[in-house]
Scaffold this motif. Structure first.
Motif, PDB file in Angstrom:
ATOM      1  N   LYS A  93       0.272  -1.493   0.339  1.00  0.00           N
ATOM      2  CA  LYS A  93       0.378  -0.310  -0.366  1.00  0.00           C
ATOM      3  C   LYS A  93       0.891   1.481  -0.209  1.00  0.00           C
ATOM      4  O   LYS A  93       2.316   1.254   0.116  1.00  0.00           O
ATOM      5  CB  LYS A  93      -1.038  -0.002   1.240  1.00  0.00           C
ATOM      6  N   TYR A 101     -11.860  -3.157  -3.027  1.00  0.00           N
ATOM      7  CA  TYR A 101     -12.304  -3.575  -1.851  1.00  0.00           C
ATOM      8  C   TYR A 101     -14.219  -3.148  -1.744  1.00  0.00           C
ATOM      9  O   TYR A 101     -14.815  -2.890  -1.130  1.00  0.00           O
ATOM     10  CB  TYR A 101     -12.341  -2.377  -1.298  1.00  0.00           C
ATOM     11  N   LEU A 160     -16.716  -3.881   0.952  1.00  0.00           N
ATOM     12  CA  LEU A 160     -17.030  -2.910   1.960  1.00  0.00           C
ATOM     13  C   LEU A 160     -17.256  -1.590   1.660  1.00  0.00           C
ATOM     14  O   LEU A 160     -16.944  -1.015   2.441  1.00  0.00           O
ATOM     15  CB  LEU A 160     -14.756  -3.014   2.958  1.00  0.00           C
ATOM     16  N   PHE A 212     -15.216   3.629   7.306  1.00  0.00           N
ATOM     17  CA  PHE A 212     -14.470   3.797   6.895  1.00  0.00           C
ATOM     18  C   PHE A 212     -13.792   3.613   5.223  1.00  0.00           C
ATOM     19  O   PHE A 212     -12.800   3.616   4.872  1.00  0.00           O
ATOM     20  CB  PHE A 212     -13.021   3.031   7.181  1.00  0.00           C
ATOM     21  N   LEU A 230     -10.465   4.546   3.242  1.00  0.00           N
ATOM     22  CA  LEU A 230      -9.682   3.646   2.703  1.00  0.00           C
ATOM     23  C   LEU A 230      -9.592   3.663   1.427  1.00  0.00           C
ATOM     24  O   LEU A 230      -7.883   3.315   0.810  1.00  0.00           O
ATOM     25  CB  LEU A 230     -10.484   1.991   2.850  1.00  0.00           C
ATOM     26  N   TYR A 250      -6.799   5.672   1.532  1.00  0.00           N
ATOM     27  CA  TYR A 250      -5.834   5.988   1.754  1.00  0.00           C
ATOM     28  C   TYR A 250      -4.569   5.008   0.388  1.00  0.00           C
ATOM     29  O   TYR A 250      -3.509   5.317  -0.503  1.00  0.00           O
ATOM     30  CB  TYR A 250      -5.406   4.546   2.993  1.00  0.00           C
ATOM     31  N   ARG A 289      -1.423 -14.837   3.424  1.00  0.00           N
ATOM     32  CA  ARG A 289      -2.587 -14.288   5.036  1.00  0.00           C
ATOM     33  C   ARG A 289      -1.528 -14.233   6.493  1.00  0.00           C
ATOM     34  O   ARG A 289      -1.598 -13.432   7.188  1.00  0.00           O
ATOM     35  CB  ARG A 289      -3.497 -14.879   5.128  1.00  0.00           C
ATOM     36  N   THR A 295      -5.435  -8.141  10.256  1.00  0.00           N
ATOM     37  CA  THR A 295      -5.902  -6.228   9.946  1.00  0.00           C
ATOM     38  C   THR A 295      -5.309  -5.606  10.286  1.00  0.00           C
ATOM     39  O   THR A 295      -4.552  -4.465  10.320  1.00  0.00           O
ATOM     40  CB  THR A 295      -7.066  -6.579   9.010  1.00  0.00           C
ATOM     41  N   ARG A 323       2.727  -7.157   8.866  1.00  0.00           N
ATOM     42  CA  ARG A 323       2.218  -6.020  10.250  1.00  0.00           C
ATOM     43  C   ARG A 323       2.536  -6.360  10.965  1.00  0.00           C
ATOM     44  O   ARG A 323       2.867  -5.186  11.838  1.00  0.00           O
ATOM     45  CB  ARG A 323       0.324  -6.218  10.427  1.00  0.00           C
ATOM     46  N   THR A 369      -5.114   0.441  11.890  1.00  0.00           N
ATOM     47  CA  THR A 369      -5.814  -1.390  10.779  1.00  0.00           C
ATOM     48  C   THR A 369      -5.321  -0.357   9.895  1.00  0.00           C
ATOM     49  O   THR A 369      -5.577  -0.208   8.541  1.00  0.00           O
ATOM     50  CB  THR A 369      -6.982  -1.214  11.257  1.00  0.00           C
ATOM     51  N   GLY A 370      -5.463   1.294   9.606  1.00  0.00           N
ATOM     52  CA  GLY A 370      -6.116   2.179   8.415  1.00  0.00           C
ATOM     53  C   GLY A 370      -4.454   2.088   7.760  1.00  0.00           C
ATOM     54  O   GLY A 370      -4.317   3.374   6.976  1.00  0.00           O
ATOM     55  N   ASN A 412      -1.802   0.080   7.183  1.00  0.00           N
ATOM     56  CA  ASN A 412      -1.751  -1.830   7.803  1.00  0.00           C
ATOM     57  C   ASN A 412      -0.887  -2.131   6.252  1.00  0.00           C
ATOM     58  O   ASN A 412      -0.422  -3.405   6.431  1.00  0.00           O
ATOM     59  CB  ASN A 412      -2.433  -1.787   8.217  1.00  0.00           C
TER      60      ASN A 412
HETATM   61  P1  IDP Z   1      -7.611  -7.508   4.763  1.00  0.00           P
HETATM   62  O1  IDP Z   1      -6.638  -6.282   4.192  1.00  0.00           O
HETATM   63  O2  IDP Z   1      -6.635  -8.006   6.105  1.00  0.00           O
HETATM   64  O3  IDP Z   1      -8.125  -7.937   4.738  1.00  0.00           O
HETATM   65  P2  IDP Z   1     -10.349  -6.283   5.253  1.00  0.00           P
HETATM   66  O4  IDP Z   1     -11.529  -6.543   6.213  1.00  0.00           O
HETATM   67  O5  IDP Z   1     -10.022  -6.809   4.264  1.00  0.00           O
HETATM   68  O6  IDP Z   1      -8.420  -6.849   5.884  1.00  0.00           O
HETATM   69  O7  IDP Z   1     -10.068  -4.654   5.307  1.00  0.00           O
HETATM   70  C1  IDP Z   1      -9.289  -4.202   3.863  1.00  0.00           C
HETATM   71  C2  IDP Z   1      -8.509  -3.003   4.271  1.00  0.00           C
HETATM   72  O8  IDP Z   1      -9.376  -1.956   4.878  1.00  0.00           O
HETATM   73  C3  IDP Z   1      -7.827  -3.406   5.757  1.00  0.00           C
HETATM   74  O9  IDP Z   1      -6.587  -4.318   5.496  1.00  0.00           O
HETATM   75  C4  IDP Z   1      -7.599  -1.303   6.628  1.00  0.00           C
HETATM   76  O10 IDP Z   1      -6.023  -1.372   5.385  1.00  0.00           O
HETATM   77  C5  IDP Z   1      -8.852  -1.092   5.982  1.00  0.00           C
HETATM   78  N1  IDP Z   1      -9.302  -1.482   7.201  1.00  0.00           N
HETATM   79  C6  IDP Z   1     -10.296  -2.648   7.651  1.00  0.00           C
HETATM   80  N2  IDP Z   1     -11.142  -2.499   8.557  1.00  0.00           N
HETATM   81  C7  IDP Z   1     -10.373  -0.856   9.294  1.00  0.00           C
HETATM   82  C8  IDP Z   1     -11.099   0.269  10.373  1.00  0.00           C
HETATM   83  O11 IDP Z   1     -11.666  -0.431  11.276  1.00  0.00           O
HETATM   84  N3  IDP Z   1     -10.282   0.940   9.758  1.00  0.00           N
HETATM   85  C9  IDP Z   1      -9.811   1.874   8.888  1.00  0.00           C
HETATM   86  N4  IDP Z   1      -9.195   0.732   7.981  1.00  0.00           N
HETATM   87  C10 IDP Z   1      -9.810  -0.480   7.752  1.00  0.00           C
END
Ligand code: IDP
Ligand code: MG
Length: 160
Positions: free
Chosen positions: A20, A60, A63, A68, A72, A75, A96, A102, A113, A120-121, A123
């Motif tokens: 990223k 994405y 989502l 968020f 995202l 970002y 994984r 995450t 990570r 998380t935001g 990662n």
């Molecule tokens: P993953 O990347 O581990 O598969 P996902 O749940 O698929 O996780 O979410 C995709 C991406 O969205 C995450 O890697 C992260 O960058 C972002 N994300 C997920 N949950 C949150 C959150 O609660 N706040 C901010 N960003 C989030």
């Protein structure tokens, strides 16, 4: 003895891995690629790429309803990303594990990570969550002709 033919009887998956924009900006490209390379997986595609909002949203799309989601997309489009296609036995699940949870606070030390990120935001890396999504995402991010078909000389040393 043709090890690549023997190995093809096992399940060979493909996964889409993406560094990223924070990973690129922080100079972690080599470090992150080397984790997958050292593990032994086969690199099939690699590029530095500035993605559009539309592509990020498609990637994405599951989502879309999350609060968020707009952040995202901002970002992921905030700078170049490194797109990779990796192949191997169990590569989706294995990647994984290498990537970690995450939320980097929950990611184990030793994972990408866990070692290299805090929030998380931010990662640093993406990895497909299923073999189906691996294929879908590689098709989404790579054009025809951008993937290479080749065999590693180390195959007999990686697979029994
Ligand atoms: P993953 O990347 O581990 O598969 P996902 O749940 O698929 O996780 O979410 C995709 C991406 O969205 C995450 O890697 C992260 O960058 C972002 N994300 C997920 N949950 C949150 C959150 O609660 N706040 C901010 N960003 C989030
Ligand atoms: Mg995901």
């Amino acid at each position: 003895f043709l090890p690549h033919l023997v190995a093809s009887m096992e399940q060979v998956d493909q996964t889409y891995i993406m560094i990223k924009p924070d990973g690129v900006q922080r100079g972690l490209v080599g470090e992150i690629i080397s984790r997958f390379e050292k593990k032994g997986f086969l690199l099939k595609g690699l590029k530095l790429f500035e993605c559009t909002k539309e592509l990020a949203e498609e990637h994405y799309k599951d989502l879309r309803e999350k609060p968020f989601f707009p952040k995202l997309i901002d970002y992921i489009t905030s700078g170049p990303v490194v797109c990779m296609a990796w192949e191997g036995v169990g590569v989706v699940a294995s990647a994984r594990k290498l990537i970690g949870a995450t939320n980097p606070l929950q990611a184990e030390p030793g994972t990408i990570r866990g070692d290299l990120a805090i929030q998380t935001g931010r990662n640093v890396v993406h990895g497909s969550d299923s073999p189906e999504n691996g294929l879908r995402e590689i098709e989404l991010w790579f054009k025809e002709g951008e993937l290479c078909q080749w065999t590693q000389v180390q195959v007999p040393w990686l697979r029994e």
